[in-house]
Scaffold this motif. Structure first.
Motif, PDB file in Angstrom:
ATOM      1  N   ARG A 264       0.804  -1.299   0.030  1.00  0.00           N
ATOM      2  CA  ARG A 264      -0.040  -0.007   0.029  1.00  0.00           C
ATOM      3  C   ARG A 264       0.756   1.240  -0.095  1.00  0.00           C
ATOM      4  N   ALA A 265       0.459   2.340  -0.748  1.00  0.00           N
ATOM      5  CA  ALA A 265       1.137   3.318  -0.833  1.00  0.00           C
ATOM      6  C   ALA A 265       0.239   4.647  -1.082  1.00  0.00           C
ATOM      7  N   ILE A 266       0.548   5.674  -0.642  1.00  0.00           N
ATOM      8  CA  ILE A 266      -0.128   7.098  -1.092  1.00  0.00           C
ATOM      9  C   ILE A 266       0.354   7.525  -2.430  1.00  0.00           C
ATOM     10  N   VAL A 267      -0.854   7.526  -3.428  1.00  0.00           N
ATOM     11  CA  VAL A 267      -0.263   7.876  -4.671  1.00  0.00           C
ATOM     12  C   VAL A 267      -1.126   9.466  -5.156  1.00  0.00           C
ATOM     13  N   GLN A 268      -0.351  10.101  -5.565  1.00  0.00           N
ATOM     14  CA  GLN A 268      -0.640  11.294  -6.292  1.00  0.00           C
ATOM     15  C   GLN A 268      -0.695  11.510  -7.803  1.00  0.00           C
ATOM     16  N   ARG A 269      -1.635  11.572  -8.334  1.00  0.00           N
ATOM     17  CA  ARG A 269      -1.911  11.679  -9.637  1.00  0.00           C
ATOM     18  C   ARG A 269      -2.328  12.885 -10.382  1.00  0.00           C
ATOM     19  N   GLU A 270      -2.139  13.793  -9.528  1.00  0.00           N
ATOM     20  CA  GLU A 270      -2.519  15.183 -10.122  1.00  0.00           C
ATOM     21  C   GLU A 270      -2.128  16.322  -8.960  1.00  0.00           C
ATOM     22  N   PHE A 271      -2.018  17.571  -9.208  1.00  0.00           N
ATOM     23  CA  PHE A 271      -1.581  18.394  -8.284  1.00  0.00           C
ATOM     24  C   PHE A 271      -3.015  19.193  -7.832  1.00  0.00           C
ATOM     25  N   GLY A 272      -2.687  19.591  -6.579  1.00  0.00           N
ATOM     26  CA  GLY A 272      -4.181  20.225  -6.007  1.00  0.00           C
ATOM     27  C   GLY A 272      -4.351  19.967  -4.514  1.00  0.00           C
ATOM     28  N   ALA A 273      -5.273  20.211  -4.010  1.00  0.00           N
ATOM     29  CA  ALA A 273      -5.575  20.142  -2.607  1.00  0.00           C
ATOM     30  C   ALA A 273      -5.340  18.491  -2.009  1.00  0.00           C
ATOM     31  N   SER A 274      -5.612  18.668  -0.935  1.00  0.00           N
ATOM     32  CA  SER A 274      -4.830  17.392  -0.237  1.00  0.00           C
ATOM     33  C   SER A 274      -5.760  16.100  -0.514  1.00  0.00           C
ATOM     34  N   GLU A 275      -7.009  16.223  -1.185  1.00  0.00           N
ATOM     35  CA  GLU A 275      -7.744  14.829  -1.662  1.00  0.00           C
ATOM     36  C   GLU A 275      -7.017  14.211  -2.657  1.00  0.00           C
TER      37      GLU A 275
ATOM     38  N   LEU B 237      -4.474  12.868  -2.535  1.00  0.00           N
ATOM     39  CA  LEU B 237      -3.395  12.042  -1.974  1.00  0.00           C
ATOM     40  C   LEU B 237      -4.286  10.808  -1.516  1.00  0.00           C
ATOM     41  N   ARG B 238      -4.254   9.807  -2.490  1.00  0.00           N
ATOM     42  CA  ARG B 238      -4.913   8.443  -2.115  1.00  0.00           C
ATOM     43  C   ARG B 238      -4.433   7.254  -1.976  1.00  0.00           C
ATOM     44  N   ILE B 239      -4.839   6.292  -1.066  1.00  0.00           N
ATOM     45  CA  ILE B 239      -4.033   5.023  -0.767  1.00  0.00           C
ATOM     46  C   ILE B 239      -4.304   3.903  -1.857  1.00  0.00           C
ATOM     47  N   GLU B 240      -3.350   3.630  -2.496  1.00  0.00           N
ATOM     48  CA  GLU B 240      -3.732   2.435  -3.646  1.00  0.00           C
ATOM     49  C   GLU B 240      -2.807   1.083  -3.164  1.00  0.00           C
ATOM     50  N   GLU B 241      -2.910   0.169  -3.902  1.00  0.00           N
ATOM     51  CA  GLU B 241      -2.027  -1.059  -4.104  1.00  0.00           C
ATOM     52  C   GLU B 241      -1.050  -0.693  -5.189  1.00  0.00           C
ATOM     53  N   VAL B 242       0.240  -0.820  -4.875  1.00  0.00           N
ATOM     54  CA  VAL B 242       1.089  -0.805  -5.937  1.00  0.00           C
ATOM     55  C   VAL B 242       2.333  -1.857  -5.847  1.00  0.00           C
ATOM     56  N   ALA B 243       3.215  -2.025  -7.056  1.00  0.00           N
ATOM     57  CA  ALA B 243       4.163  -2.921  -7.011  1.00  0.00           C
ATOM     58  C   ALA B 243       5.052  -2.721  -5.901  1.00  0.00           C
ATOM     59  N   LEU B 244       5.717  -3.707  -5.198  1.00  0.00           N
ATOM     60  CA  LEU B 244       6.870  -3.645  -4.337  1.00  0.00           C
ATOM     61  C   LEU B 244       8.000  -2.787  -5.106  1.00  0.00           C
ATOM     62  N   PRO B 245       8.723  -2.103  -4.447  1.00  0.00           N
ATOM     63  CA  PRO B 245       9.922  -1.536  -5.314  1.00  0.00           C
ATOM     64  C   PRO B 245      11.200  -2.272  -5.159  1.00  0.00           C
ATOM     65  N   VAL B 246      12.012  -2.577  -6.114  1.00  0.00           N
ATOM     66  CA  VAL B 246      12.923  -3.484  -5.959  1.00  0.00           C
ATOM     67  C   VAL B 246      14.367  -2.370  -6.191  1.00  0.00           C
ATOM     68  N   PRO B 247      15.179  -2.749  -5.163  1.00  0.00           N
ATOM     69  CA  PRO B 247      16.347  -2.094  -4.892  1.00  0.00           C
ATOM     70  C   PRO B 247      17.401  -2.063  -6.129  1.00  0.00           C
ATOM     71  N   ALA B 248      17.714  -0.929  -6.523  1.00  0.00           N
ATOM     72  CA  ALA B 248      18.843  -1.149  -7.711  1.00  0.00           C
ATOM     73  C   ALA B 248      20.254  -1.200  -7.037  1.00  0.00           C
ATOM     74  N   GLU B 249      21.266  -1.047  -8.092  1.00  0.00           N
ATOM     75  CA  GLU B 249      22.803  -1.080  -7.354  1.00  0.00           C
ATOM     76  C   GLU B 249      22.849   0.127  -6.220  1.00  0.00           C
ATOM     77  N   GLY B 250      23.556   0.022  -5.253  1.00  0.00           N
ATOM     78  CA  GLY B 250      23.678   0.860  -4.209  1.00  0.00           C
ATOM     79  C   GLY B 250      22.365   1.282  -3.484  1.00  0.00           C
ATOM     80  N   GLU B 251      21.323   0.657  -3.609  1.00  0.00           N
ATOM     81  CA  GLU B 251      19.961   0.844  -2.878  1.00  0.00           C
ATOM     82  C   GLU B 251      19.817  -0.030  -2.020  1.00  0.00           C
ATOM     83  N   VAL B 252      18.828   0.223  -0.906  1.00  0.00           N
ATOM     84  CA  VAL B 252      18.333  -0.482  -0.028  1.00  0.00           C
ATOM     85  C   VAL B 252      16.834  -0.445  -0.317  1.00  0.00           C
ATOM     86  N   ARG B 253      15.985  -1.358   0.486  1.00  0.00           N
ATOM     87  CA  ARG B 253      14.543  -1.462   0.440  1.00  0.00           C
ATOM     88  C   ARG B 253      14.184  -1.058   2.086  1.00  0.00           C
ATOM     89  N   VAL B 254      13.389  -0.542   2.473  1.00  0.00           N
ATOM     90  CA  VAL B 254      13.179  -0.258   3.876  1.00  0.00           C
ATOM     91  C   VAL B 254      11.540  -0.541   4.263  1.00  0.00           C
TER      92      VAL B 254
END
Length: 333
Positions: free
Chosen positions: A2-13, A15-32
């Motif tokens: 679950r993540a907060i996703v912003q698809r447009e600029f504007g008021a606080s509304e 900001l919506r919770i969505e199911e998204v793909a789990l990020p994969v760390p690239a070289e030099g990165e970590v996932r927290v």
């Protein structure tokens, strides 16, 4: 995840919770696995497409959030696998992504957390705390100072109050309304913060300057750390004694502190605006802020919201209702 996703600029509304793909760390990165994500006033500017020109315009859709604390869950190529399972905090910068159950960070941005430091305290310290360190360095506060801090219940103001108390100064901590009183009164409790003298005053009561004068019994404030501006900042400015130092750090009232050369010359004031300049050693400021937390010189109050209530968290900051640093907490799954 679950993540907060912003698809447009504007008021606080936006900001919506969505199911998204789990990020994969690239070289030099970590996932927290995020246990706490900081909410910053700059996040609001980014959401409204009103960020300073120095910031890159975000590409939508995006997940906001630049301050994270949690446990390293995975590492990318070239990163020590021994980091997995470590408690850490990081400022992820313009890549954002913190308002989520998992977030990526460059491994070199991580700071380990000492025992006893909570994730919420850590995330309150990594970004806002480093700003407090920058302001602290500019203010050069001594034990003999009387320091006025408008907005003392906020994320930045509260840490500045605690740093000044830890230095043995007298601190006039201004807050906006009875709902914020307890937060401010607790700033002096515990750790090294009892060295100073705390004078909490409600700035919504227009008699606060007179009350302050009575409590100080002839002393005049020597330092103003102003993040509010407007009428409160102006009244605080006018209370300073000769040779006072003014450090302007924001204008949450919507109006920058009004002062001119007559004010400066009349009272021999020194005026500093430390924010907005290029800062070469951000990591050193982060390290200093985390050291202050570990040593008990600060203990940031936090105002926690569930991750899915990110819009409400933004509203609290915009409406100046926050009580400490605003932090999002993903629910464990």
């Amino acid at each position: 995840m679950r993540a907060i996703v912003q698809r447009e600029f504007g008021a606080s509304e936006v900001l919506r919770i969505e199911e998204v793909a789990l990020p994969v760390p690239a070289e030099g990165e970590v996932r927290v696995r995020v246990a706490a994500a900081g909410v910053h006033a700059v996040d609001i500017d980014i959401r409204r497409e009103a960020a300073p020109p120095s910031m890159p315009r975000p590409v939508l859709p995006m997940t906001p959030g630049r301050e994270i604390a949690g446990i390293v869950d995975a590492v990318g190529p070239g990163v020590d696998a021994g980091l997995v399972g470590e408690r850490v905090v990081a400022h992820v910068g313009f890549r954002s992504g913190g308002y989520a159950e998992f977030a990526l960070a460059v491994a070199s941005a991580l700071h380990p957390l000492v025992d006893g430091v909570t994730f919420s305290q850590a995330v309150a310290t990594i970004g806002t705390g480093r700003t407090a360190q920058l302001v602290w360095d500019a203010a050069q506060i001594r034990s003999t100072d009387v320091v006025v801090v408008p907005g003392a219940s906020g994320g930045l103001g509260s840490q500045l109050v605690q740093l000044a108390l830890s230095a043995g100064a007298t601190v006039v901590a201004l807050y906006g309304g009875a709902a914020k009183r307890d937060v401010v009164e607790n700033l002096a409790r515990g750790g090294k913060r009892a060295r100073g003298r705390l004078l909490p005053l409600d700035a919504t009561d227009e008699s606060w300057p007179a009350r302050m004068a009575r409590l100080l019994d002839g002393q005049q404030p020597s330092v103003l750390l102003d993040g509010v501006g407007g009428a409160t900042g102006r009244a605080a400015l006018e209370s300073l004694g000769r040779g006072g130092r003014v450090v302007i750090i924001g204008w949450s009232s919507g109006e920058v502190l009004r002062l001119d050369t007559d004010d400066i010359v009349r009272a021999s004031l020194t005026v500093t605006v430390p924010l907005g300049r290029p800062v070469a050693e951000l990591r050193a400021l982060e390290t200093g802020a985390l050291a202050a937390l570990a040593e008990g010189r600060t203990s940031p109050p936090v105002d926690e919201y569930p991750l899915e209530d990110a819009a409400a968290a933004h509203d609290a900051i915009e409406q100046r209702r926050q009580q400490g640093k605003v932090v999002l907490i993903p629910a464990p799954r």
